[in-house]
Design a protein around this motif. Structure first.
Motif, PDB file in Angstrom:
ATOM      1  N   ALA A  47      45.757 130.976 -11.949  1.00 47.74           N
ATOM      2  CA  ALA A  47      45.778 130.392 -13.294  1.00 47.74           C
ATOM      3  C   ALA A  47      45.738 128.868 -13.228  1.00 47.74           C
ATOM      4  N   GLU A  48      46.455 128.305 -12.250  1.00 45.80           N
ATOM      5  CA  GLU A  48      46.474 126.843 -12.103  1.00 45.80           C
ATOM      6  C   GLU A  48      45.083 126.308 -11.787  1.00 45.80           C
ATOM      7  N   ASP A  49      44.360 126.984 -10.914  1.00 48.12           N
ATOM      8  CA  ASP A  49      42.991 126.563 -10.587  1.00 48.12           C
ATOM      9  C   ASP A  49      42.119 126.584 -11.845  1.00 48.12           C
ATOM     10  N   GLY A  50      42.229 127.676 -12.597  1.00 49.79           N
ATOM     11  CA  GLY A  50      41.421 127.804 -13.798  1.00 49.79           C
ATOM     12  C   GLY A  50      41.753 126.750 -14.833  1.00 49.79           C
ATOM     13  N   PHE A  51      43.030 126.489 -15.018  1.00 49.57           N
ATOM     14  CA  PHE A  51      43.465 125.457 -15.957  1.00 49.57           C
ATOM     15  C   PHE A  51      42.845 124.115 -15.601  1.00 49.57           C
ATOM     16  N   ARG A  52      42.915 123.762 -14.337  1.00 50.18           N
ATOM     17  CA  ARG A  52      42.394 122.465 -13.888  1.00 50.18           C
ATOM     18  C   ARG A  52      40.891 122.357 -14.144  1.00 50.18           C
ATOM     19  N   VAL A  53      40.146 123.388 -13.747  1.00 49.23           N
ATOM     20  CA  VAL A  53      38.690 123.343 -13.895  1.00 49.23           C
ATOM     21  C   VAL A  53      38.293 123.276 -15.366  1.00 49.23           C
ATOM     22  N   ALA A  54      38.899 124.118 -16.195  1.00 50.28           N
ATOM     23  CA  ALA A  54      38.534 124.160 -17.610  1.00 50.28           C
ATOM     24  C   ALA A  54      38.866 122.849 -18.317  1.00 50.28           C
ATOM     25  N   VAL A  55      40.049 122.306 -18.059  1.00 52.72           N
ATOM     26  CA  VAL A  55      40.457 121.070 -18.726  1.00 52.72           C
ATOM     27  C   VAL A  55      39.555 119.913 -18.312  1.00 52.72           C
ATOM     28  N   LEU A  56      39.257 119.803 -17.039  1.00 53.98           N
ATOM     29  CA  LEU A  56      38.401 118.708 -16.578  1.00 53.98           C
ATOM     30  C   LEU A  56      36.986 118.826 -17.125  1.00 53.98           C
ATOM     31  N   GLU A  57      36.483 120.041 -17.289  1.00 54.05           N
ATOM     32  CA  GLU A  57      35.164 120.217 -17.893  1.00 54.05           C
ATOM     33  C   GLU A  57      35.176 119.762 -19.357  1.00 54.05           C
ATOM     34  N   CYS A  58      36.240 120.069 -20.065  1.00 59.53           N
ATOM     35  CA  CYS A  58      36.356 119.613 -21.452  1.00 59.53           C
ATOM     36  C   CYS A  58      36.390 118.091 -21.525  1.00 59.53           C
ATOM     37  N   LEU A  59      37.150 117.480 -20.637  1.00 56.88           N
ATOM     38  CA  LEU A  59      37.223 116.023 -20.609  1.00 56.88           C
ATOM     39  C   LEU A  59      35.862 115.412 -20.308  1.00 56.88           C
ATOM     40  N   ALA A  60      35.106 116.050 -19.407  1.00 58.84           N
ATOM     41  CA  ALA A  60      33.780 115.542 -19.070  1.00 58.84           C
ATOM     42  C   ALA A  60      32.869 115.554 -20.289  1.00 58.84           C
ATOM     43  N   GLN A  61      32.924 116.618 -21.077  1.00 61.89           N
ATOM     44  CA  GLN A  61      32.087 116.684 -22.277  1.00 61.89           C
ATOM     45  C   GLN A  61      32.492 115.619 -23.294  1.00 61.89           C
ATOM     46  N   ILE A  62      33.786 115.453 -23.489  1.00 60.70           N
ATOM     47  CA  ILE A  62      34.257 114.441 -24.442  1.00 60.70           C
ATOM     48  C   ILE A  62      33.776 113.055 -24.015  1.00 60.70           C
ATOM     49  N   SER A  63      34.019 112.701 -22.768  1.00 59.77           N
ATOM     50  CA  SER A  63      33.642 111.374 -22.266  1.00 59.77           C
ATOM     51  C   SER A  63      32.141 111.136 -22.345  1.00 59.77           C
ATOM     52  N   ALA A  64      31.372 112.154 -21.991  1.00 61.68           N
ATOM     53  CA  ALA A  64      29.919 112.006 -21.953  1.00 61.68           C
ATOM     54  C   ALA A  64      29.312 111.775 -23.327  1.00 61.68           C
ATOM     55  N   ASN A  65      30.023 112.147 -24.386  1.00 62.23           N
ATOM     56  CA  ASN A  65      29.476 111.988 -25.729  1.00 62.23           C
ATOM     57  C   ASN A  65      29.882 110.696 -26.420  1.00 62.23           C
ATOM     58  N   ILE A  66      30.773 109.933 -25.819  1.00 61.50           N
ATOM     59  CA  ILE A  66      31.183 108.667 -26.427  1.00 61.50           C
ATOM     60  C   ILE A  66      29.989 107.726 -26.636  1.00 61.50           C
ATOM     61  N   PRO A  67      29.083 107.562 -25.659  1.00 61.08           N
ATOM     62  CA  PRO A  67      27.940 106.666 -25.895  1.00 61.08           C
ATOM     63  C   PRO A  67      27.064 107.118 -27.057  1.00 61.08           C
ATOM     64  N   ALA A  68      26.843 108.418 -27.186  1.00 61.16           N
ATOM     65  CA  ALA A  68      26.026 108.920 -28.293  1.00 61.16           C
ATOM     66  C   ALA A  68      26.711 108.677 -29.636  1.00 61.16           C
ATOM     67  N   VAL A  69      28.023 108.788 -29.649  1.00 64.40           N
ATOM     68  CA  VAL A  69      28.759 108.503 -30.882  1.00 64.40           C
ATOM     69  C   VAL A  69      28.616 107.031 -31.244  1.00 64.40           C
ATOM     70  N   ARG A  70      28.778 106.174 -30.267  1.00 58.01           N
ATOM     71  CA  ARG A  70      28.653 104.738 -30.542  1.00 58.01           C
ATOM     72  C   ARG A  70      27.236 104.384 -30.985  1.00 58.01           C
ATOM     73  N   ALA A  71      26.254 105.172 -30.552  1.00 56.43           N
ATOM     74  CA  ALA A  71      24.872 104.967 -30.980  1.00 56.43           C
ATOM     75  C   ALA A  71      24.580 105.642 -32.320  1.00 56.43           C
ATOM     76  N   ARG A  72      25.622 106.215 -32.929  1.00 54.85           N
ATOM     77  CA  ARG A  72      25.541 106.874 -34.235  1.00 54.85           C
ATOM     78  C   ARG A  72      24.620 108.093 -34.223  1.00 54.85           C
ATOM     79  N   GLU A  73      24.632 108.795 -33.123  1.00 50.49           N
ATOM     80  CA  GLU A  73      23.902 110.053 -33.030  1.00 50.49           C
ATOM     81  C   GLU A  73      24.716 111.147 -33.723  1.00 50.49           C
ATOM     82  N   VAL A  74      24.113 111.799 -34.699  1.00 52.99           N
ATOM     83  CA  VAL A  74      24.813 112.845 -35.445  1.00 52.99           C
ATOM     84  C   VAL A  74      25.307 113.947 -34.517  1.00 52.99           C
TER      85      VAL A  74
END
Length: 324
Positions: free
Chosen positions: A39-66
């Motif tokens: 469960a600990e392995d899964g928690f780590r992988v899933a949470v880090l993948e979510c963080l990667a998606q959030i971070s990767a979309n910050i530039p598009a948000v700043r560029a006002r991409e819907v």
């Protein structure tokens, strides 16, 4: 991404020192879990993948991409689910506090996202069917003004909202090694229990949809969204045929509930857009006429959606649960 830290990406033209294409929205990647994990392995992988998606979309948000805002909010909602989906060892006070913050951060762009959806999915179909309507053109100007203001406020709050600090704290939690004993449980046991919990929660919400209230369908919609995210986190652990059959029924029900939500949200958005004092009696008449056109068009479209949602729920509830 570095261990224990998630860096918010800068726009590409800033990283390389010259103008490049606008940053693009980033969808969630599959979460790579396997049956040998804890469960600990899964928690780590899933949470880090979510963080990667959030971070990767910050530039598009700043560029006002819907779509950038949409994917940023998806990432935050997925993270909200991931912080709960791996069982009691991870449902500690610190994680609960971070989980609550995901809602606040997603809400920063809630008004902008609502107006994006309203303009694209609610207003535009009506405008196309009534090409050249003066009242709709007047309302469109009001929508665009409100939308620009909501985007400006969202970007301002993004800078003030401590997003980077939040991402760093969640990353540090994901890399922790001090969880309770149950965190070493085999991931298959964790996934089956959590999926069952999510399904039962959705079934509880579904008991009220016979009343026909918008809020009951909305609560079911939210519960199903969490069930879907949870299923997607664990999808690598199950046979694809059974999983895909289940997800197909789930997505079809979500589509119906999403259409119902758009209609309900349209009413509230129209109220907000027409609440400001018009410049003249003519303006007031135009807004009233445009609102009537939109409401009538979508209300007629919504006829039968509630019955369809009930039918789709029955189909889903009768589909074999792939985790059992």
């Amino acid at each position: 991404m570095t261990e224990g830290n998630v860096e918010i990406l800068r726009p590409a033209h800033q990283r390389h020192g010259h103008a490049l294409r606008s940053p693009k929205p980033v969808k969630a990647r599959p979460v790579r879990l396997n049956a040998d994990m804890t469960a600990e392995d899964g928690f780590r992988v899933a949470v880090l993948e979510c963080l990667a998606q959030i971070s990767a979309n910050i530039p598009a948000v700043r560029a006002r991409e819907v779509e950038g805002v949409h994917q940023l909010r998806v990432g935050l909602r997925r993270l909200h689910t991931a912080l709960f989906a791996f069982g009691d060892p991870f449902r500690i006070a610190t994680v609960k506090r971070l989980r609550r913050r995901t809602k606040g951060l997603a809400g920063i762009f809630g008004p902008a996202r609502d107006l994006d959806v309203f303009l694209e999915s609610v207003f535009t179909p009506v405008a196309r069917s009534a090409d050249g309507n003066e009242a709709l053109a007047f309302l469109k100007g009001r929508i665009e003004d409100a939308r620009a203001k909501a985007w400006d406020e969202g970007l301002e709050k993004l800078d003030e909202g401590g997003l980077q600090e939040f991402l760093d704290k969640v990353a540090a939690i994901a890399e922790a090694r001090s969880w309770a004993k149950g965190s070493a449980e085999p991931i298959l046991l964790t996934s089956a229990r959590t999926l069952e919990e999510s399904f039962l929660r959705a079934r509880k919400r579904a008991r009220r949809i016979d009343r026909g209230e918008d809020r009951d369908f909305h609560r079911l919609r939210i519960a199903l969204k969490k069930l879907r995210y949870t299923a997607e986190f664990f999808e690598g652990l199950y046979k694809k045929k059974r999983l895909n059959e289940y997800l197909d029924h789930l997505r079809k029900l979500q589509d119906v509930l999403g259409a119902m939500h758009d209609v309900a949200a349209a009413r509230q958005t129209l109220l907000r857009l027409t609440a400001e004092e018009p410049a003249s009696a003519r303006s007031a008449a135009q807004l009233a006429h445009a609102s009537g056109l939109i409401t009538g068009w979508h209300e007629s479209r919504a006829t039968g959606l509630a019955d369809k949602a009930r039918k789709k729920w029955k189909e889903l509830s009768r589909t074999e649960q792939f985790w059992r």
